[in-house]
Design an enzyme around this catalytic site. Structure first.
Site, PDB file in Angstrom:
ATOM      1  N   HIS A 164       0.840  -1.200   0.000  1.00 46.72           N
ATOM      2  CA  HIS A 164       0.000   0.000   0.000  1.00 46.72           C
ATOM      3  C   HIS A 164       0.878   1.254   0.000  1.00 46.72           C
ATOM      4  O   HIS A 164       0.660   2.174  -0.791  1.00 46.72           O
ATOM      5  CB  HIS A 164      -0.926  -0.024   1.226  1.00 46.72           C
ATOM      6  CG  HIS A 164      -1.699   1.227   1.450  1.00 46.72           C
ATOM      7  ND1 HIS A 164      -3.008   1.357   1.056  1.00 46.72           N
ATOM      8  CD2 HIS A 164      -1.358   2.406   2.037  1.00 46.72           C
ATOM      9  CE1 HIS A 164      -3.440   2.563   1.384  1.00 46.72           C
ATOM     10  NE2 HIS A 164      -2.449   3.214   1.982  1.00 46.72           N
ATOM     11  N   GLU A 165       1.877   1.290   0.877  1.00 51.36           N
ATOM     12  CA  GLU A 165       2.735   2.479   0.971  1.00 51.36           C
ATOM     13  C   GLU A 165       3.592   2.647  -0.284  1.00 51.36           C
ATOM     14  O   GLU A 165       3.760   3.756  -0.789  1.00 51.36           O
ATOM     15  CB  GLU A 165       3.597   2.420   2.232  1.00 51.36           C
ATOM     16  CG  GLU A 165       2.807   2.426   3.528  1.00 51.36           C
ATOM     17  CD  GLU A 165       1.789   3.555   3.639  1.00 51.36           C
ATOM     18  OE1 GLU A 165       2.006   4.658   3.085  1.00 51.36           O
ATOM     19  OE2 GLU A 165       0.752   3.346   4.316  1.00 51.36           O
ATOM     20  N   HIS A 202       1.644   4.252  -2.921  1.00 49.11           N
ATOM     21  CA  HIS A 202       1.554   5.712  -2.797  1.00 49.11           C
ATOM     22  C   HIS A 202       2.677   6.382  -3.579  1.00 49.11           C
ATOM     23  O   HIS A 202       2.479   7.426  -4.201  1.00 49.11           O
ATOM     24  CB  HIS A 202       1.612   6.148  -1.334  1.00 49.11           C
ATOM     25  CG  HIS A 202       0.299   6.120  -0.626  1.00 49.11           C
ATOM     26  ND1 HIS A 202      -0.829   6.749  -1.103  1.00 49.11           N
ATOM     27  CD2 HIS A 202      -0.059   5.536   0.541  1.00 49.11           C
ATOM     28  CE1 HIS A 202      -1.833   6.558  -0.261  1.00 49.11           C
ATOM     29  NE2 HIS A 202      -1.390   5.809   0.737  1.00 49.11           N
ATOM     30  N   HIS A 256      -9.357   8.059   4.152  1.00 49.01           N
ATOM     31  CA  HIS A 256      -9.376   6.608   4.381  1.00 49.01           C
ATOM     32  C   HIS A 256     -10.800   6.067   4.344  1.00 49.01           C
ATOM     33  O   HIS A 256     -11.037   4.944   3.919  1.00 49.01           O
ATOM     34  CB  HIS A 256      -8.681   6.251   5.698  1.00 49.01           C
ATOM     35  CG  HIS A 256      -7.212   6.486   5.645  1.00 49.01           C
ATOM     36  ND1 HIS A 256      -6.635   7.670   6.058  1.00 49.01           N
ATOM     37  CD2 HIS A 256      -6.199   5.699   5.206  1.00 49.01           C
ATOM     38  CE1 HIS A 256      -5.330   7.600   5.875  1.00 49.01           C
ATOM     39  NE2 HIS A 256      -5.035   6.420   5.364  1.00 49.01           N
TER      40      HIS A 256
END
Length: 187
Positions: free
Chosen positions: A69-70, A73, A160
């Site tokens: 997920h990071e 980004h 979120h």
């Protein structure tokens, strides 16, 4: 987790690194500050994994879907100019959740829940792409659990929370499904 994520983007899309130029990612783990203690973040070429005082090995934030997920980004930041607030920020968060699910599927041997739930490997499901409402999030734009940007709740206009609508749409795109949404529209 980071090497598998890198391999996914390289092998599936020919993308060398988060920016496509082979730039390195620095990963800080067990970063125990008050800002990062219970979170993970992307920050300009760095993945910062908080120590999270209530997460104990092997249940910490350095699990596959969180790292993917990071990293995602970084991909989004290098390819799009999305403002990290409100609906554009929700799209940014959703794209990272979607890429994380794709990485978990790429690894193979994962169950349905492992692919479609964020944080299941640390026994702390943060988001559920196939049933957002189970985590108190919306699955419909302006539906149940939606938060207006004027009420940000300390989450950059609900990024979120808003991500879950697109997460659910992606889940339906991949797996199919039908029903009636919160706005009484059939799908």
């Amino acid at each position: 987790a980071s090497s598998v994520t890198y391999d996914f983007f390289l092998n599936e899309f020919g993308r060398n690194g988060y920016d496509g130029n082979g730039s390195l990612v620095t990963i800080y783990t067990n970063f125990g500050s008050t800002v990062y203690g219970k979170t993970a973040r992307w920050n300009n070429g760095m993945i910062i994994i908080g120590g999270g005082c209530h997460f104990v090995w092997p249940h910490h934030l350095g699990v596959l879907d969180v790292v993917a997920h990071e990293f995602a980004h970084g991909v989004t930041n290098s390819t799009a100019n999305l403002q990290y607030y409100g609906e554009p920020g929700g799209i940014c968060e959703s794209i990272s959740d979607i890429w994380a699910a794709c990485v978990e599927n790429y690894v193979g041997g994962r169950t349905h829940d492992q692919i479609w739930q964020m944080g299941e490997d640390m026994d702390n499901i943060m988001r559920n792409l196939y049933n957002p409402k189970s985590c108190g999030y919306p699955d419909t734009y302006n539906g149940l659990n939606w938060v207006d940007e004027k009420n940000p709740n300390g989450d950059f206009g609900g990024v979120h929370r808003k991500a879950n609508v697109m997460n659910y749409w992606f889940y339906l795109l991949v797996n199919g499904g039908n029903g009636v949404n919160d706005n009484n529209h059939e799908y």
